[in-house]
Design a protein around this motif. Structure first.
Motif, mmCIF file in Angstrom:
data_model
loop_
_atom_site.group_PDB
_atom_site.id
_atom_site.type_symbol
_atom_site.label_atom_id
_atom_site.label_comp_id
_atom_site.label_asym_id
_atom_site.label_seq_id
_atom_site.Cartn_x
_atom_site.Cartn_y
_atom_site.Cartn_z
ATOM 1 N N LEU A 32 6.978 -10.560 3.897
ATOM 2 C CA LEU A 32 6.992 -9.647 3.372
ATOM 3 C C LEU A 32 8.858 -8.796 3.850
ATOM 4 O O LEU A 32 9.005 -8.146 2.439
ATOM 5 N N ARG A 33 9.344 -9.997 4.015
ATOM 6 C CA ARG A 33 10.986 -10.278 4.443
ATOM 7 C C ARG A 33 11.251 -9.562 2.890
ATOM 8 O O ARG A 33 12.290 -9.098 2.509
ATOM 9 N N PRO A 34 10.338 -11.231 1.631
ATOM 10 C CA PRO A 34 11.115 -10.975 0.518
ATOM 11 C C PRO A 34 11.339 -9.094 -0.062
ATOM 12 O O PRO A 34 11.709 -9.167 -1.221
ATOM 13 N N ALA A 35 9.897 -8.608 -0.002
ATOM 14 C CA ALA A 35 9.894 -7.301 -0.566
ATOM 15 C C ALA A 35 10.742 -6.351 0.211
ATOM 16 O O ALA A 35 11.519 -5.448 -1.005
ATOM 17 N N PHE B 143 11.099 -1.599 8.127
ATOM 18 C CA PHE B 143 10.168 -3.178 8.370
ATOM 19 C C PHE B 143 10.625 -3.324 9.449
ATOM 20 O O PHE B 143 8.821 -3.901 10.523
ATOM 21 N N SER B 144 10.912 -2.938 10.608
ATOM 22 C CA SER B 144 11.108 -3.651 12.047
ATOM 23 C C SER B 144 9.985 -2.063 12.116
ATOM 24 O O SER B 144 9.024 -3.583 13.542
ATOM 25 N N LEU C 10 0.953 -7.069 9.929
ATOM 26 C CA LEU C 10 2.288 -7.278 9.625
ATOM 27 C C LEU C 10 3.179 -8.693 10.234
ATOM 28 O O LEU C 10 3.537 -8.910 9.166
ATOM 29 N N LYS C 11 3.609 -8.413 11.293
ATOM 30 C CA LYS C 11 4.011 -8.997 11.898
ATOM 31 C C LYS C 11 3.954 -10.823 11.156
ATOM 32 O O LYS C 11 4.888 -11.159 11.064
ATOM 33 N N ILE D 290 3.760 -6.285 -1.924
ATOM 34 C CA ILE D 290 3.699 -5.642 -1.395
ATOM 35 C C ILE D 290 2.095 -4.645 -1.768
ATOM 36 O O ILE D 290 0.954 -5.037 -1.182
ATOM 37 N N LEU D 291 1.815 -5.444 -2.728
ATOM 38 C CA LEU D 291 0.052 -4.829 -3.403
ATOM 39 C C LEU D 291 -1.308 -5.777 -3.641
ATOM 40 O O LEU D 291 -1.571 -5.978 -2.828
ATOM 41 N N SER D 292 0.038 -7.069 -3.863
ATOM 42 C CA SER D 292 -0.754 -8.539 -2.694
ATOM 43 C C SER D 292 -1.042 -8.380 -1.612
ATOM 44 O O SER D 292 -2.337 -9.179 -0.948
ATOM 45 N N GLU D 293 -0.334 -8.252 -0.648
ATOM 46 C CA GLU D 293 -0.619 -7.584 0.569
ATOM 47 C C GLU D 293 -1.401 -7.222 1.460
ATOM 48 O O GLU D 293 -1.940 -6.853 2.405
#
Length: 163
Positions: free
Chosen positions: A39-42, A23-24, A32-33, A58-61
């Motif tokens: 993304l954090r909830p994923a 994630f970092s 992504l930032k 993830i797939l929607s993003e």
């Protein structure tokens, strides 16, 4: 081949520390930032063994991330989203220094086209790795597994690497 044990071992290797490192790395990429709160909830869902949440997020993003990368290079959005996998293959080859390297840019491109961006008809029943099938709600609940959730995370991670 019986893969259950190997899949479980691989999934277990993605503990909190490893997921946070991944994630970092994502947060170092502007595309992504700006999606951090999405993304954090994923990542949290993966830690909580909630594959549906991981896959849906993830797939929607993925398309948006690739579209942003395309915009950064070309100054415009692609007219058709089908251009995005080819664009990412080009980016992967640039990053890898060629087509035939140990970074496997060609193979990743084939994976993007044949799996993540697989053609889909609305009356098909798809797999939880296809963004089209997931987005259209045409995936059986049994397809939403932790192995497929990890595949989605690693696909985004690979895209982040190539951007």
């Amino acid at each position: 081949f019986p893969l259950d044990e190997a899949e479980q071992k691989l999934i277990s290797a993605f503990d909190e520390a490893r997921l946070e490192r991944m994630f970092s790395r994502w947060m170092e990429r502007a595309h992504l930032k700006e999606r951090e709160t999405i993304l954090r909830p994923a990542i949290n869902a993966f830690q909580n063994s909630e594959p549906v949440t991981v896959i849906k997020i993830i797939l929607s993003e993925i398309e948006g991330v690739m579209s942003d990368a395309y915009f950064q290079v070309h100054g415009e959005r692609p007219y058709r989203s089908k251009k995005l996998p080819d664009f990412m293959i080009e980016q992967a080859e640039l990053r890898a220094g060629g087509k035939d390297t140990l970074f496997f840019p060609v193979e990743f491109g084939k994976y993007l086209k044949d799996y993540t961006y697989a053609d889909f008809k609305r009356d098909d029943v798809g797999k939880a790795g296809s963004r089209h099938a997931v987005s259209h709600g045409r995936v059986a609940s049994s397809q939403y597994t932790m192995a497929r959730a990890l595949q989605a995370l690693l696909t985004l991670d690979q895209l982040a690497f190539y951007m």
